[in-house]
Design an enzyme around this catalytic site. Sequence first.
Site, PDB file in Angstrom:
ATOM      1  N   ARG A 314      -2.533  -7.014  -6.114  1.00 28.12           N
ATOM      2  CA  ARG A 314      -3.073  -6.664  -4.801  1.00 28.12           C
ATOM      3  C   ARG A 314      -4.493  -7.181  -4.559  1.00 28.12           C
ATOM      4  O   ARG A 314      -5.159  -6.728  -3.650  1.00 28.12           O
ATOM      5  CB  ARG A 314      -3.092  -5.139  -4.662  1.00 28.12           C
ATOM      6  CG  ARG A 314      -1.727  -4.477  -4.664  1.00 28.12           C
ATOM      7  CD  ARG A 314      -1.032  -4.623  -3.323  1.00 28.12           C
ATOM      8  NE  ARG A 314       0.123  -3.734  -3.254  1.00 28.12           N
ATOM      9  CZ  ARG A 314       0.065  -2.494  -2.768  1.00 28.12           C
ATOM     10  NH1 ARG A 314      -1.058  -2.000  -2.305  1.00 28.12           N
ATOM     11  NH2 ARG A 314       1.145  -1.754  -2.728  1.00 28.12           N
ATOM     12  N   ASP A 331       0.313   1.334  -6.966  1.00 24.38           N
ATOM     13  CA  ASP A 331       0.744   0.225  -6.118  1.00 24.38           C
ATOM     14  C   ASP A 331       1.756  -0.645  -6.848  1.00 24.38           C
ATOM     15  O   ASP A 331       2.807  -0.997  -6.313  1.00 24.38           O
ATOM     16  CB  ASP A 331      -0.459  -0.631  -5.696  1.00 24.38           C
ATOM     17  CG  ASP A 331      -1.372   0.127  -4.737  1.00 24.38           C
ATOM     18  OD1 ASP A 331      -0.913   1.115  -4.150  1.00 24.38           O
ATOM     19  OD2 ASP A 331      -2.548  -0.264  -4.584  1.00 24.38           O
ATOM     20  N   ASP A 473      -5.764   7.760  -0.983  1.00 22.15           N
ATOM     21  CA  ASP A 473      -7.020   7.591  -1.727  1.00 22.15           C
ATOM     22  C   ASP A 473      -8.137   8.475  -1.198  1.00 22.15           C
ATOM     23  O   ASP A 473      -9.126   8.714  -1.881  1.00 22.15           O
ATOM     24  CB  ASP A 473      -7.509   6.138  -1.580  1.00 22.15           C
ATOM     25  CG  ASP A 473      -6.687   5.166  -2.389  1.00 22.15           C
ATOM     26  OD1 ASP A 473      -6.257   5.535  -3.484  1.00 22.15           O
ATOM     27  OD2 ASP A 473      -6.483   4.034  -1.905  1.00 22.15           O
ATOM     28  N   LYS A 615      -7.849   3.361   9.146  1.00 25.06           N
ATOM     29  CA  LYS A 615      -7.358   3.591   7.790  1.00 25.06           C
ATOM     30  C   LYS A 615      -6.788   5.012   7.627  1.00 25.06           C
ATOM     31  O   LYS A 615      -6.058   5.475   8.476  1.00 25.06           O
ATOM     32  CB  LYS A 615      -8.451   3.254   6.772  1.00 25.06           C
ATOM     33  CG  LYS A 615      -8.681   1.725   6.763  1.00 25.06           C
ATOM     34  CD  LYS A 615      -9.415   1.178   5.584  1.00 25.06           C
ATOM     35  CE  LYS A 615      -8.870   1.532   4.266  1.00 25.06           C
ATOM     36  NZ  LYS A 615      -8.436   0.393   3.453  1.00 25.06           N
ATOM     37  N   HIS A 623       2.260   1.791   5.124  1.00 24.69           N
ATOM     38  CA  HIS A 623       3.012   2.102   3.906  1.00 24.69           C
ATOM     39  C   HIS A 623       3.888   3.370   4.035  1.00 24.69           C
ATOM     40  O   HIS A 623       5.033   3.375   3.583  1.00 24.69           O
ATOM     41  CB  HIS A 623       1.957   2.207   2.793  1.00 24.69           C
ATOM     42  CG  HIS A 623       2.427   2.375   1.409  1.00 24.69           C
ATOM     43  ND1 HIS A 623       1.671   1.965   0.337  1.00 24.69           N
ATOM     44  CD2 HIS A 623       3.523   2.937   0.878  1.00 24.69           C
ATOM     45  CE1 HIS A 623       2.299   2.269  -0.777  1.00 24.69           C
ATOM     46  NE2 HIS A 623       3.422   2.856  -0.477  1.00 24.69           N
TER      47      HIS A 623
HETATM   48  C1  NOJ Z   1      -4.322   1.433  -0.303  1.00 29.73           C
HETATM   49  C2  NOJ Z   1      -4.174   1.606  -1.770  1.00 29.73           C
HETATM   50  O1  NOJ Z   1      -3.952   0.353  -2.388  1.00 29.73           O
HETATM   51  C3  NOJ Z   1      -3.002   2.527  -2.077  1.00 29.73           C
HETATM   52  O2  NOJ Z   1      -2.967   2.751  -3.457  1.00 29.73           O
HETATM   53  C4  NOJ Z   1      -3.130   3.830  -1.358  1.00 29.73           C
HETATM   54  O3  NOJ Z   1      -1.951   4.580  -1.612  1.00 29.73           O
HETATM   55  C5  NOJ Z   1      -3.316   3.612   0.120  1.00 29.73           C
HETATM   56  N1  NOJ Z   1      -4.420   2.729   0.336  1.00 29.73           N
HETATM   57  C6  NOJ Z   1      -3.575   4.910   0.868  1.00 29.73           C
HETATM   58  O4  NOJ Z   1      -4.784   5.485   0.543  1.00 29.73           O
END
Ligand code: NOJ
Length: 780
Positions: A314, A331, A473, A615, A623
């Site tokens: 990533r 991830d 996060d 965000k 996701h």
């Molecule tokens: C991006 C991060 O890579 C991922 O691990 C996380 O679940 C999401 N942000 C949501 O915070």
Amino acid sequence: MPVSWTNYLGVRDMCTVISHNAGGYSFYKSAEHGRITRFRPNGVPLDRPGHYAYLRDDETGDYWSISWQPVGKDLKQTTYQCRHGLSYSKFISDYLDIHAEQLLFIPIHDDVELWDIVIKNNGSRLRKLSIFSYVEFSFQHIEIDNQSFQMSLYASGSNYQDGIIEYDFFYEPWNYHFMAANFEPDSYDGVRDRFLGNYRTETNPIAVERGKCCNSTELGGNHCGALHKRLILEPGEEIRLIFMLGVGSRAEKGRLIKKKYSDPNNVDQAFQELKSYWHQKLSALQVKTPHQGMYTMLNTWTIYQAETCVVWSRFASFIEVGGRTGLGYRDTSQDAMSCIHTNPAKCKQRILELLNGLTSMGYGLHLFDPEVFKSKEEKLPGVKLPTIKPMPKPADIIHGLEDVCSDDALWLVATVCEYVKETGDMAFFDEVVPYADKGEGTVYEHLKKILDFSAEHIGRHGICQGLRADWNDCLNLGGGESAMVSFIHYWSLNIFIEAAQYLGRDADVQKYSSIAAKVKSACEEILWDGKWYIRGFTKTGRKIGTQESSEGKLFLNGQSWAVYSGAASEERGRMCMDAVNEHLFSRFGLHLVWPAYSQPDDEIGYITRVYKGIKENGSIFSHPNPWAVIAECILGRGDRAMKFYDAMLPYNQNDMIEIREAEPYSYCQFIMGKDHSAHGRARHPWLTGSAGWFYFAATNYMLGIRVNFNGLMIDPCIPKEWQEFEVQRKWRGATYKIIVKNPECIMKGVKSIRLNGKKVESPIPPQKAGSVNEIKVLMG
Ligand code: NOJ
């Protein structure tokens, strides 16, 4: 384009991230410590420098680039195209009767980026032209490309011989890159500033303006790969030139590569191999649905994006520019679940790396470099080099409980089981893998430790602790509790129990079934809030995501996971997903939380300190959207599942790029939410779990073709107006051609299945490797 639209070249060790402007960078193995070409991230102008080919009319002195940038000719006089394909990009320009094409790709078996260039004189008079290549070499390590130059500026040099510019890195005498071509250059530059000229940029290099490089090389300074050739083209004449940007020294690699790819047949063959590589992969699962956007995306771009996350992890894009290395535990665990059928070897490698990154306590290292656990050959014994990347010892990277994300390792349970379901490799459960800190255990034992860790780390309500964060996060609950993690725990337990049953490990079936029952009743008793599920508790016991709050009332993940995990009753499942539809839906997808937070609240976490609509604080975070699709499929509401799928499908946003901005072939990490003035703007393409999960949701739950330990399941949930769809799936060496008919216009339910003409039940047992099987499914 309003922003860079990017693509990824390379499928093995060398990678280039490239934009529609040919801006971008290459690296070898690591975007942090193996950089080949330089990039000025987040720069002005966008995406510079890049991998550029300049053309010059030697009679008039006029010049342009085959990609629109960096010269940026007036679009009224010049036509430019960029075509991004699977691991290749092609730039095309037409200017003053000169048609030019620059195809960029990295052959599967060689660490070299080839520029296959064709120039054609479409005019009626003879043309005298010059062509120049240009890349700016990097100082190899991202830190020294961007921070202290007091050593690095004097640590690299260029030299020229046999038509090859060799770039070396003096402190690390095993690192070389080169630029070569299939011709004897008329001039060259290895020194960047001699090519560009002072106070100039890539837009107007002095060498191109002048029509000649100054044959520069030097020890120390900034370096480039500029090779120049003069061309004469008769009317209608076409010429093909190959440039090669490679890894390795002239002696060991450069000469061999130059020889090999000076033969255009070898270039054609390498490109053909790359095409076959992707065709082979994509043929593992092909669909044909009444929804064209869906099948275009599933058959190519979504799986390609999912694979990109697995292969390159990533941390290499224009947003993550290589400053971090390694694997994010959660991830990578999730990414590796989506493309086992197209890339079992890479997924297995990732799974083993993650198993090795699990501590004997049962938690995963949140972000770690798997190389730390691999024994390394010391390249320069006894010499401490100023540039060298310090390789920590395994013990140095083991973090304590304070840095544990409570969801991280749980994801791996499903991924390991999916791997075994796909491959049939039951023995994998008994492979022995070391723990990150001490000791070793079988894969199966690793999974038990993961499940036990979550069972042991629960808060006072009996829900899993949030710890440093959960999937989100920015929800930093510490000893507070996370509904999402309890749901994921329940989901993982059930997946594991199925594996244990299949392996005949009855004691474990009993033990984990009783844990699962406890987790389920805690979820149902504690988390239900009347209309939906809460998201958890702060460490002082305040509810998060309740109707009583004024902000952060409803969280998407609390609902979708209640259903997906199987913890919610059908009635509650329907209610909570109705709330999602009512409060979180927008035409760009589902918001993560509603209403967004406006007041900092450190008991809830960093989410409350992010601008509203961005965000984790109320954007349309991509996701989690596919989890809502899966939840609706489980509830049998195919129309709703399609509504959620469609809202976020990049394909559907192709005609609103003035709003979306980002590329319409890639899922982005998030889209600005309704509380933000730029509602609908998509950001952070490519490296997001959305691609893998949307792929999984659409193929496994909407189309309903899933593999199990002992059979192929067929359980579609589709919009009622779909009359028919087809899936071709390869599984354990056999091919299944599945045609599903829906004459009664329903959303879910299978009346009958015929395998090669015979009536069967789902799951269909694996058929003989090599066989081609017809499956006819009647919904009803
Ligand atoms: C991006 C991060 O890579 C991922 O691990 C996380 O679940 C999401 N942000 C949501 O915070």
